[in-house]
Every structure is written in C-alpha cells, then in structure tokens.
Design an enzyme around this catalytic site. Sequence first.
Site, short mmCIF file in Angstrom:
data_model
loop_
_atom_site.label_atom_id
_atom_site.label_comp_id
_atom_site.label_asym_id
_atom_site.label_seq_id
_atom_site.Cartn_x
_atom_site.Cartn_y
_atom_site.Cartn_z
N THR A 221 0.83 -1.19 0.00
CA THR A 221 0.00 0.00 0.00
C THR A 221 0.87 1.25 0.00
O THR A 221 1.91 1.30 0.65
CB THR A 221 -0.88 0.01 1.26
OG1 THR A 221 -1.71 -1.15 1.23
CG2 THR A 221 -1.74 1.25 1.32
N ARG A 249 -13.43 -8.35 -1.44
CA ARG A 249 -12.72 -7.94 -0.22
C ARG A 249 -12.27 -6.50 -0.32
O ARG A 249 -11.73 -6.06 -1.33
CB ARG A 249 -11.51 -8.85 0.01
CG ARG A 249 -10.73 -8.56 1.30
CD ARG A 249 -9.56 -7.64 1.08
NE ARG A 249 -8.74 -7.47 2.31
CZ ARG A 249 -7.72 -6.65 2.43
NH1 ARG A 249 -7.38 -5.89 1.40
NH2 ARG A 249 -7.05 -6.56 3.55
N VAL A 250 -12.47 -5.73 0.75
CA VAL A 250 -12.00 -4.35 0.84
C VAL A 250 -11.21 -4.21 2.13
O VAL A 250 -11.66 -4.65 3.20
CB VAL A 250 -13.18 -3.35 0.84
CG1 VAL A 250 -12.66 -1.92 1.04
CG2 VAL A 250 -13.97 -3.46 -0.45
N ASP A 252 -8.42 -1.62 4.59
CA ASP A 252 -8.57 -0.39 5.38
C ASP A 252 -8.29 0.88 4.59
O ASP A 252 -8.75 1.96 4.97
CB ASP A 252 -7.61 -0.42 6.57
CG ASP A 252 -6.14 -0.43 6.12
OD1 ASP A 252 -5.75 -1.36 5.40
OD2 ASP A 252 -5.40 0.50 6.46
N GLY A 273 -0.71 -2.12 6.10
CA GLY A 273 -0.60 -3.33 6.92
C GLY A 273 -1.75 -4.27 6.63
O GLY A 273 -2.41 -4.19 5.60
N THR A 274 -2.02 -5.17 7.56
CA THR A 274 -3.13 -6.09 7.43
C THR A 274 -4.42 -5.32 7.70
O THR A 274 -4.75 -5.01 8.84
CB THR A 274 -2.99 -7.26 8.41
OG1 THR A 274 -1.70 -7.87 8.25
CG2 THR A 274 -4.06 -8.32 8.16
#
Length: 357
Positions: A221, A249-250, A252, A273-274
């Site tokens: 990202t 899937r989306v 953050d 990140g995750t």
Amino acid sequence: MPHPRSAPFLLALSLLAGGCTTPAPPAAPKPGWALAVHGGAGVMDRETMSAETEATYRAALQAALNRGTAVLDKGGSALDAVEAVVRGLEDDPLFNAGRGAVFTADGRNELDAAIMDGGTLKAGAVAGITGIRNPITLARAVMEQSPHVMMIGQGAERFGAEKSVEKADPSWFFTEKRWQSLKKTLTERGLPIPPRPPGVGPEPVPLAQGDGLPEDRKFGTVGVVARDRAGHVAAGTSTGGTTAKLWGRVGDSPIIGAGTYADDKSCAVSGTGTGEYFIRLGVAREVCNLVGYGGKSLQQAADAVIQKQLTALGGDGGVIAVAADGTLAWSFNTSGMYRAMAAEGQKPVVAIFKGEP
C-alpha cells in the site's frame, strides 16, 4: 541630553529604578510545509534484499518526495501534494497500487483509494475498481464532485467516466512478478489458477527472479500525508489489496478513519498493513484522537496505536503522520517499511529497514 521619549532615555530611567527592559523575543517562525510518504511495510531485511533492489526503492521514495515538495515549495495545497505523490506511486510498478497492484484470486486488479482534507473534513474514497489509471484521482473526484464519500465497483467507474477520469487497460496494471506471486499463492492454497490476462503476452522463459522477499509478508500500500504553508493537513492512501484476496474484499485503505484520516485540529495519517486489523482498531482516527484529545505527542500517539494496540491484537503494519504544527512521525511493528519524509528547511530522510532514522 536624550529626548525624553527616546529609547535610551527610557532605558536609563529603567536602570536607575533598579529594573531592566528586555526587548520581546521575535515571534517564532511559522512552520513551513511537511511531507511523509510510505510504500508499504512488511518483512524487509538487509540480509535478504539485494543492493540493487534497495537502491531502486530508495530512488523511488526520493522521487516521491521530490514530487510533493515541488508542489508545497511553490505554495501549493497539502491536498494537491498528496494527490501528486500518490499518482506517481500508482504509476510505479514497484508498489502495490495502480500499476503493479497484486491480483485477486480471480486474476483481476481491484483497486482501493481514499483522500481526505483536514481543513474541511471532506473525504472521498473508491473501492474494488478496475480500469482507472489513478484511483486517488477518482477518490478526489468523489470528494469534490459528488455528494458522497465512498463509491465502489462499476458505479465508481461509471462516475469516473462521467468526470473524464483517465482510464487504463488491464494490461497497464500487469506486472509479471505479481502474476507469479498469485500463481504461487493459489497453488499453495489448492485453488485454481485463472487464465493469464489478455494483452500481456506469454510467460517469459526463464521466469524473472524475485527480490528474495516473501510476497505474502509485504504490504505494498502507498500513502502520503502533508502539511502546507497555510497550516492545512491532508492524507491519501492507495492499494491493490492482498494477493489472491477473495471477491469483494476491501481493506482499510479506503475506509475513512481506518487507513486514512486528516483533521487540522490534530493530524493526518495514512496506514499500511493487514487491513482487517486496521479497520477493527480504526487506526488512523485513533492516532488523531490521541493527539487531539489524549494529550500525546504525534510520535507517542503513533507508537501507542501501532506498537501496543495493533501488536496486542495480532496485527502488523505501520503508519505515517503529520501534525497540524508540521511535526512528522512514523511507526511500524514489522522489520521494515518503505518510508520517507521532508520538511521545509530540513534534510530529507529516506529509509527502509528498522533502526534507520
């Protein structure tokens, strides 16, 4: 004898009276512009990254800083700087955003982005889009030219077409490295491999070698935070998500308050990140809350959220942030994060590994 109203005469009277007049100190200079950039966090160790790869990423981060400082140094807005930097990162195949984005399990590039103006609290976001060259520009169009904050999928793409946002063919986003990573991940999961995208040609023989970094342990990202000379802050984030992510899937990045947030009263934050953990914690807004209401410095707030809250929940990643006064900070709980920062009148910093400034 000095004139009764002259400065020497008044000073003499003061000294005779046993006092002393001291001129008021000059007003502190108003903070200038400030900028921070990230290109993803994850497992990044000096021992496994080649010198060539390291140099390539450092050059890309410096180029990103240059794009942003060119805007800010001319008196441009934080919002313009954020968009300009993110667009450049979306066009760079090194990063998981725009061109170079990872593939879904269906073999598609589905892109998310968000942008927020700290002066007005206006925000725009898009999710699950394809065929838009620069998702950050579409997100800004949603913010400025629609009554909404978030648009998704085909609806967002239709809106982009109405607003003449530049399109791109699927082949524009394709990179061989990301495709091979998808195949590897799907094979490990026992899932079928989708057909190779049209227009990208056959697989090279021999296949290009990677850089030695496990793809599933990097988060590519990209994000930018900026403070302009007028004192306004802004944040922007863009991503291709995670390799082999399931349909719809989306993460953050486009979620205002999770991966992206900006408020002149506190700070601007962009995360990487995750994403599922960043959403659950509301990471970006939490950092700003600790600054605005918790009495913490920007660095303290970033560390409290990343090193304590995120780590305790089992999540990994990092953030970059800029406060309303121009202070910059970053924090990450992985072994590295592609990152850079610059402030007016200060030497820029470009870093990758833990332990660097």
